[in-house]
Design an enzyme around this catalytic site. Structure first.
Site, mmCIF file in Angstrom:
data_model
loop_
_atom_site.group_PDB
_atom_site.id
_atom_site.type_symbol
_atom_site.label_atom_id
_atom_site.label_comp_id
_atom_site.label_asym_id
_atom_site.label_seq_id
_atom_site.Cartn_x
_atom_site.Cartn_y
_atom_site.Cartn_z
ATOM 1 N N LYS A 46 -9.794 2.030 -2.648
ATOM 2 C CA LYS A 46 -9.422 3.338 -3.167
ATOM 3 C C LYS A 46 -10.590 4.137 -3.730
ATOM 4 O O LYS A 46 -10.465 5.342 -3.920
ATOM 5 C CB LYS A 46 -8.327 3.170 -4.227
ATOM 6 C CG LYS A 46 -7.056 2.561 -3.685
ATOM 7 C CD LYS A 46 -6.424 3.468 -2.640
ATOM 8 C CE LYS A 46 -4.945 3.484 -2.797
ATOM 9 N NZ LYS A 46 -4.290 4.557 -2.088
HETATM 10 N N1 PMP Z 1 -2.868 -2.290 -1.208
HETATM 11 C C1 PMP Z 1 -3.178 -1.959 -2.465
HETATM 12 C C2 PMP Z 1 -3.488 -3.048 -3.426
HETATM 13 C C3 PMP Z 1 -3.182 -0.616 -2.864
HETATM 14 O O1 PMP Z 1 -3.499 -0.300 -4.121
HETATM 15 C C4 PMP Z 1 -2.833 0.369 -1.916
HETATM 16 C C5 PMP Z 1 -2.775 1.802 -2.371
HETATM 17 N N2 PMP Z 1 -1.465 2.188 -2.750
HETATM 18 C C6 PMP Z 1 -2.513 -0.018 -0.615
HETATM 19 C C7 PMP Z 1 -2.541 -1.362 -0.306
HETATM 20 C C8 PMP Z 1 -2.086 0.957 0.440
HETATM 21 O O2 PMP Z 1 -3.113 1.832 0.815
HETATM 22 P P1 PMP Z 1 -2.794 3.323 1.196
HETATM 23 O O3 PMP Z 1 -2.303 4.001 -0.064
HETATM 24 O O4 PMP Z 1 -4.071 3.909 1.658
HETATM 25 O O5 PMP Z 1 -1.717 3.322 2.228
#
Ligand code: PMP
Length: 454
Positions: A46
């Site tokens: 992120k």
């Molecule tokens: N895994 C974790 C631990 C996350 O923090 C996130 C973010 N919500 C995701 C997966 C999914 O990623 P995205 O938001 O880019 O779909």
């Protein structure tokens, strides 16, 4: 200054390694490579989109010097934003939900953010939800911006610009399948768009969780509220349709249970030395569910979003796993010993008077005691044996030695004995057993201890 020096922490984001999976990928014919995003400075993918959202907010004039950044985040986006805010001089307020790990919340506070914890089990449009609270704060606080990672398309653009090209280059364009958990959809949509532009044949599998709307919506076009219920997996699955999810780029959604995800994450740690978060387990479990679709020459890239340090009190904790019925391994006497808080071995000598033994039981609030002669276990007394004796005998008899009223010794059991086999030893008349702990000290395990451990 040398090009080898980074000017600030933000310059260390990205260029994460691609690592072959070996043990956990046995049984999969294809080559399986992991894009391990824990190498980012905030320990998750992120960081990439956090900086992009801030850069774009600055460029569009929505975020001005000294401003406040507001965001709803389960922790990882917050960490990325907080790092960028520290470098760039902004204040951060995050709303998060009460199911998130305490470790995640404490870490956000450690990097200077204010964190507001909101209830998980309310509708997204409920004024208490973490989306609504963020929106409200952004209206109330002057010079503030709500980045809104769900609908802010800078999120997926970050992955189109950095994560996607890295994956393409690291596999020399040989990637055939991309497997990734889907939350806001930023990762899957940005990477998928880049990869499919390079090679439209690349298959993209989104990993979803039970309790989330994605899979059904993708397959039927129906947003079904009946699909929504609380789940334990963190980071993926949603009860809304974020604008960042481009459903047209995802070829298949695979749902994974909370239990399978947790067990798969533990395998990654123990078999590959990769200590990762819950959604990494979901991604691996989802890939294993789909393994029959893969051929020998396929090159699969599975993306792992965050680090396991945020989950040490959860899926890496055996008690937490057992309480949820996630651990198949049997509860053994040694586990009872470890879970017992007070492990002092209290006993009485067989020459002690019944009166003194009764007093000791009352003082220490215990209902049974082993009786020893010197070091040797000779018998046992329970409060019911003593009570029966006192009620049936004149008071002066309580000067009698406990050896005269004691029952047979409590059985000594092996620490490896499964707890369910204790029913062979424990009964109304035998309310306890004796075991040895790791240092060889004796310990009494009572019915109460067993109930506490279950
Ligand atoms: N895994 C974790 C631990 C996350 O923090 C996130 C973010 N919500 C995701 C997966 C999914 O990623 P995205 O938001 O880019 O779909």
């Amino acid at each position: 200054m040398s090009a080898k020096i980074k000017n600030n922490i933000l310059e260390t984001i990205g260029h994460t390694p691609m690592i072959r999976l070996n043990s956990v990928a046995q049984g999969i014919q294809a080559t399986v490579l992991a894009k391990v995003e824990t190498f980012n400075p905030g320990h998750s993918i992120k960081d990439r989109m956090a900086v992009k959202m801030i850069d774009d907010a600055e460029a569009s004039g929505k975020l001005l010097p000294g401003g406040t950044i507001i965001e709803c985040t389960s922790g990882n986006t917050g960490m990325g934003i907080a790092l960028a805010a520290a470098v760039k001089g902004y204040k951060c307020i995050f709303t998060t939900s009460d199911k998130q790990s305490k470790e995640k919340i404490d870490m956000l506070k450690a990097v200077g953010a204010e964190v507001i914890v909101c209830p998980t089990n309310v509708e997204p449009d409920d004024p208490r939800s973490y989306y609504s609270v963020a929106e409200k704060l952004s209206k109330e606080i002057p010079n503030s911006v709500w980045l809104n990672q769900y609908d802010n398309l800078s999120n997926r653009q970050a992955h189109y610009e950095s994560t996607g090209p890295e994956i393409w280059n690291q596999t020399d364009g040989k990637i055939t399948h991309f497997v990734v958990g889907v939350g806001t959809g930023g990762t899957v949509s940005g990477v998928a768009r880049y990869l499919k532009e390079k090679n439209p044949a690349v298959q993209v599998w989104g990993i979803d969780t039970y309790g989330s709307v994605f899979k059904k919506y993708h397959e039927t076009g129906i947003f079904d509220r009946k699909e929504i219920y609380p789940y334990i997996t963190e980071g993926i699955g949603e009860d809304i349709l974020p604008k960042n999810v481009d459903f047209s780029l995802i070829d298949h959604f695979e749902k994974v249970t909370d239990k399978d995800a947790a067990l798969a994450a533990r395998r990654l740690a123990r078999e590959e030395g990769l200590l990762l978060g819950y959604s990494a387990g979901s991604a691996l479990a989802g890939l294993l569910q789909m393994k029959d679709k893969l051929k020998k020459d396929d090159v699969v890239v599975i993306l792992f979003h965050d680090h396991g340090s945020r989950y040490v009190g959860k899926l890496y904790n055996d008690d937490w796993m057992r309480e949820r019925g996630f651990l198949e391994s049997e509860l053994r006497v040694r586990d009872l010993i470890l879970s017992k808080r007070d492990r002092k071995f209290i006993s009485v000598q067989d020459s002690e008077s019944v009166k003194n033994v009764l007093k000791l039981m009352k003082d220490l609030d215990i209902s049974q005691l082993p009786v020893l002669s010197g070091e040797e276990i000779k018998g046992s007394v329970t409060e019911s044996t003593i009570l029966e004796f006192i009620l049936n005998n004149p008071l002066q008899n309580s000067e009698k030695k406990v050896s005269e009223i004691m029952a047979a010794p409590f059985p000594v059991v092996n620490p490896e004995l499964p707890v369910r086999d204790l029913n062979k030893y424990i009964s109304k008349n035998t309310p306890a057993v004796i075991a040895k702990d790791l240092s060889g000290d004796l310990i009494v395990l009572t019915q109460y201890d067993i109930i506490q451990a279950l």
